[in-house]
Design a protein around this motif. Structure first.
Motif, PDB file in Angstrom:
ATOM      1  N   SER A 180     -85.924  14.145  -8.080  1.00 50.75           N
ATOM      2  CA  SER A 180     -87.229  13.488  -8.186  1.00 50.75           C
ATOM      3  C   SER A 180     -87.142  12.394  -9.245  1.00 50.75           C
ATOM      4  CB  SER A 180     -88.307  14.478  -8.616  1.00 50.75           C
ATOM      5  OG  SER A 180     -88.381  15.551  -7.725  1.00 50.75           O
ATOM      6  N   VAL A 181     -87.606  11.215  -8.902  1.00 50.63           N
ATOM      7  CA  VAL A 181     -87.675  10.125  -9.872  1.00 50.63           C
ATOM      8  C   VAL A 181     -89.008  10.260 -10.596  1.00 50.63           C
ATOM      9  CG1 VAL A 181     -87.715   7.626 -10.201  1.00 50.63           C
ATOM     10  CG2 VAL A 181     -86.251   8.633  -8.418  1.00 50.63           C
ATOM     11  N   LEU A 182     -88.944  10.490 -11.906  1.00 50.09           N
ATOM     12  CA  LEU A 182     -90.163  10.660 -12.701  1.00 50.09           C
ATOM     13  C   LEU A 182     -90.638   9.353 -13.326  1.00 50.09           C
ATOM     14  CD1 LEU A 182     -89.465  14.066 -14.473  1.00 50.09           C
ATOM     15  CD2 LEU A 182     -90.601  13.629 -12.291  1.00 50.09           C
ATOM     16  N   SER A 183     -89.680   8.460 -13.595  1.00 51.37           N
ATOM     17  CA  SER A 183     -90.004   7.147 -14.149  1.00 51.37           C
ATOM     18  C   SER A 183     -88.782   6.265 -13.946  1.00 51.37           C
ATOM     19  CB  SER A 183     -90.352   7.256 -15.645  1.00 51.37           C
ATOM     20  OG  SER A 183     -89.182   7.512 -16.405  1.00 51.37           O
ATOM     21  N   THR A 184     -88.850   5.046 -14.451  1.00 47.67           N
ATOM     22  CA  THR A 184     -87.701   4.152 -14.313  1.00 47.67           C
ATOM     23  C   THR A 184     -86.518   4.600 -15.173  1.00 47.67           C
ATOM     24  OG1 THR A 184     -88.582   2.705 -16.031  1.00 47.67           O
ATOM     25  CG2 THR A 184     -89.095   2.134 -13.722  1.00 47.67           C
ATOM     26  N   ASP A 185     -86.738   5.584 -16.051  1.00 47.95           N
ATOM     27  CA  ASP A 185     -85.672   6.091 -16.923  1.00 47.95           C
ATOM     28  C   ASP A 185     -85.297   7.543 -16.675  1.00 47.95           C
ATOM     29  OD1 ASP A 185     -85.358   3.711 -18.383  1.00 47.95           O
ATOM     30  OD2 ASP A 185     -87.012   4.236 -19.720  1.00 47.95           O
ATOM     31  N   VAL A 186     -86.153   8.305 -15.992  1.00 50.65           N
ATOM     32  CA  VAL A 186     -85.962   9.754 -15.906  1.00 50.65           C
ATOM     33  C   VAL A 186     -85.827  10.210 -14.458  1.00 50.65           C
ATOM     34  CG1 VAL A 186     -86.915  12.018 -16.483  1.00 50.65           C
ATOM     35  CG2 VAL A 186     -87.258  10.096 -18.047  1.00 50.65           C
ATOM     36  N   LEU A 187     -84.771  10.986 -14.217  1.00 46.83           N
ATOM     37  CA  LEU A 187     -84.500  11.573 -12.917  1.00 46.83           C
ATOM     38  C   LEU A 187     -84.445  13.083 -13.084  1.00 46.83           C
ATOM     39  CD1 LEU A 187     -83.622  11.073  -9.926  1.00 46.83           C
ATOM     40  CD2 LEU A 187     -81.259  11.140 -10.764  1.00 46.83           C
ATOM     41  N   ARG A 188     -85.244  13.803 -12.315  1.00 46.57           N
ATOM     42  CA  ARG A 188     -85.244  15.269 -12.385  1.00 46.57           C
ATOM     43  C   ARG A 188     -84.208  15.794 -11.393  1.00 46.57           C
ATOM     44  NH1 ARG A 188     -90.702  17.774 -11.737  1.00 46.57           N
ATOM     45  NH2 ARG A 188     -90.756  17.663 -13.982  1.00 46.57           N
ATOM     46  N   LEU A 189     -83.259  16.564 -11.923  1.00 46.31           N
ATOM     47  CA  LEU A 189     -82.186  17.147 -11.120  1.00 46.31           C
ATOM     48  C   LEU A 189     -82.199  18.669 -11.194  1.00 46.31           C
ATOM     49  CD1 LEU A 189     -79.471  14.594 -12.240  1.00 46.31           C
ATOM     50  CD2 LEU A 189     -80.362  14.840  -9.924  1.00 46.31           C
ATOM     51  N   ASP A 190     -83.400  19.234 -11.422  1.00 42.90           N
ATOM     52  CA  ASP A 190     -83.531  20.676 -11.630  1.00 42.90           C
ATOM     53  C   ASP A 190     -82.978  21.514 -10.486  1.00 42.90           C
ATOM     54  OD1 ASP A 190     -84.718  20.101 -14.015  1.00 42.90           O
ATOM     55  OD2 ASP A 190     -86.688  20.918 -13.495  1.00 42.90           O
ATOM     56  N   SER A 191     -83.148  21.081  -9.260  1.00 40.72           N
ATOM     57  CA  SER A 191     -82.710  21.909  -8.130  1.00 40.72           C
ATOM     58  C   SER A 191     -81.218  21.774  -7.842  1.00 40.72           C
ATOM     59  CB  SER A 191     -83.510  21.557  -6.866  1.00 40.72           C
ATOM     60  OG  SER A 191     -83.210  20.246  -6.451  1.00 40.72           O
ATOM     61  N   ILE A 192     -80.530  20.907  -8.598  1.00 41.18           N
ATOM     62  CA  ILE A 192     -79.103  20.675  -8.366  1.00 41.18           C
ATOM     63  C   ILE A 192     -78.243  21.126  -9.539  1.00 41.18           C
ATOM     64  CG2 ILE A 192     -77.360  18.921  -7.803  1.00 41.18           C
ATOM     65  CD1 ILE A 192     -79.722  17.235  -6.679  1.00 41.18           C
ATOM     66  N   ILE A 193     -78.608  20.685 -10.772  1.00 41.72           N
ATOM     67  CA  ILE A 193     -77.733  20.993 -11.913  1.00 41.72           C
ATOM     68  C   ILE A 193     -78.442  21.447 -13.185  1.00 41.72           C
ATOM     69  CG2 ILE A 193     -75.826  19.520 -11.173  1.00 41.72           C
ATOM     70  CD1 ILE A 193     -76.814  17.382 -13.138  1.00 41.72           C
ATOM     71  N   ASN A 194     -79.743  21.206 -13.320  1.00 42.13           N
ATOM     72  CA  ASN A 194     -80.390  21.485 -14.604  1.00 42.13           C
ATOM     73  C   ASN A 194     -81.214  22.758 -14.691  1.00 42.13           C
ATOM     74  OD1 ASN A 194     -80.803  18.066 -14.617  1.00 42.13           O
ATOM     75  ND2 ASN A 194     -79.585  19.096 -16.141  1.00 42.13           N
ATOM     76  N   HIS A 195     -81.492  23.381 -13.572  1.00 42.34           N
ATOM     77  CA  HIS A 195     -82.287  24.609 -13.621  1.00 42.34           C
ATOM     78  C   HIS A 195     -81.758  25.608 -12.605  1.00 42.34           C
ATOM     79  CE1 HIS A 195     -85.709  26.882 -14.955  1.00 42.34           C
ATOM     80  NE2 HIS A 195     -86.244  26.960 -13.758  1.00 42.34           N
ATOM     81  N   GLN A 196     -81.556  25.126 -11.410  1.00 41.21           N
ATOM     82  CA  GLN A 196     -80.919  25.916 -10.354  1.00 41.21           C
ATOM     83  C   GLN A 196     -79.524  25.330 -10.149  1.00 41.21           C
ATOM     84  OE1 GLN A 196     -82.780  27.192  -6.442  1.00 41.21           O
ATOM     85  NE2 GLN A 196     -81.773  25.281  -5.844  1.00 41.21           N
ATOM     86  N   VAL A 197     -78.541  26.188  -9.925  1.00 43.77           N
ATOM     87  CA  VAL A 197     -77.170  25.734  -9.763  1.00 43.77           C
ATOM     88  C   VAL A 197     -76.627  26.212  -8.424  1.00 43.77           C
ATOM     89  CG1 VAL A 197     -74.822  25.889 -10.710  1.00 43.77           C
ATOM     90  CG2 VAL A 197     -76.791  25.764 -12.264  1.00 43.77           C
ATOM     91  N   ASP A 198     -76.050  25.280  -7.680  1.00 42.74           N
ATOM     92  CA  ASP A 198     -75.394  25.600  -6.423  1.00 42.74           C
ATOM     93  C   ASP A 198     -73.926  25.871  -6.756  1.00 42.74           C
ATOM     94  OD1 ASP A 198     -73.780  25.360  -4.106  1.00 42.74           O
ATOM     95  OD2 ASP A 198     -75.252  24.091  -3.132  1.00 42.74           O
ATOM     96  N   PRO A 199     -73.466  27.135  -6.700  1.00 39.89           N
ATOM     97  CA  PRO A 199     -72.087  27.454  -7.096  1.00 39.89           C
ATOM     98  C   PRO A 199     -71.028  26.708  -6.300  1.00 39.89           C
ATOM     99  CG  PRO A 199     -73.392  29.451  -6.961  1.00 39.89           C
ATOM    100  CD  PRO A 199     -74.228  28.354  -6.384  1.00 39.89           C
TER     101      PRO A 199
END
Length: 189
Positions: free
Chosen positions: A13-32
């Motif tokens: 998810s793009v939150l702003s021109t500087d911030v990208l949310r990657l929670d479902s990939i690497i920052n909160h949930q991890v796909d082994p």
């Protein structure tokens, strides 16, 4: 890594021109499975470097750093952000700001786990401004260990972090490089 780019396009998810949310990939949930592919890619890119340790900063860098350390067959050392009751008092420590967390923390690595005998690969999840990375690089330098390079899962090349490190002579290998988040769109280099 085309699979990583595809997952970013599908789930980030793009939150702003500087911030990208990657929670479902690497920052909160991890796909082994994806994480192990990243570890193999880092190991391939740094093959022949005689790496003795992989280092990262807790917590989001740990999965990909673990995967790289596993493939390389070496220990993983992570810089702690919080001092615990059983923390080693004889530790390297640096104060670092976090772009995404919006705060300043101390990172620390026990001197017994990072020595002048080590050849280290630094793995990080995302590099934006590079403040936390520079803090860990200072720790590596003070330990006398040899930095062979830095592997980054997602580089935001429109921010100065990776560029500054490269200008200082650090070999930075990014799995994915994002050149812009303008207009809510992810643009890869």
């Amino acid at each position: 890594m085309d699979i990583l780019k595809q997952r970013i396009l599908e789930q980030a998810s793009v939150l702003s021109t500087d911030v990208l949310r990657l929670d479902s990939i690497i920052n909160h949930q991890v796909d082994p499975a994806l994480t192990m592919e990243m570890g193999h890619e880092f190991a391939n890119r740094f093959a022949g470097e005689q790496i003795t340790k992989v280092v990262t900063i807790e917590s989001s860098g740990i999965p990909s750093a673990f995967a790289a350390a596993y493939v390389l067959g070496v220990p993983l050392v992570f810089a702690r952000r919080k001092k615990t009751l059983i923390a080693d008092n004889d530790a390297y420590c640096e104060r670092v700001p976090s772009f995404t967390k919006g705060m300043v923390t101390d990172i620390m690595v026990s001197k017994q786990y990072l020595t002048s005998e080590d050849r280290v690969l630094f793995i990080d999840d995302i590099i934006a401004n590079g403040d936390a990375a520079r803090g860990l690089l200072k720790i590596i330098e003070r330990s006398g260990a040899k930095l062979v390079g830095m592997g980054v899962v997602v580089e935001k090349s429109f921010q100065a972090g990776s560029r500054t490190l490269r200008e200082q002579g650090v070999r930075v290998e990014s799995l994915v490089s994002i050149s812009s988040l303008e207009g809510g769109q992810i643009t890869f280099e």
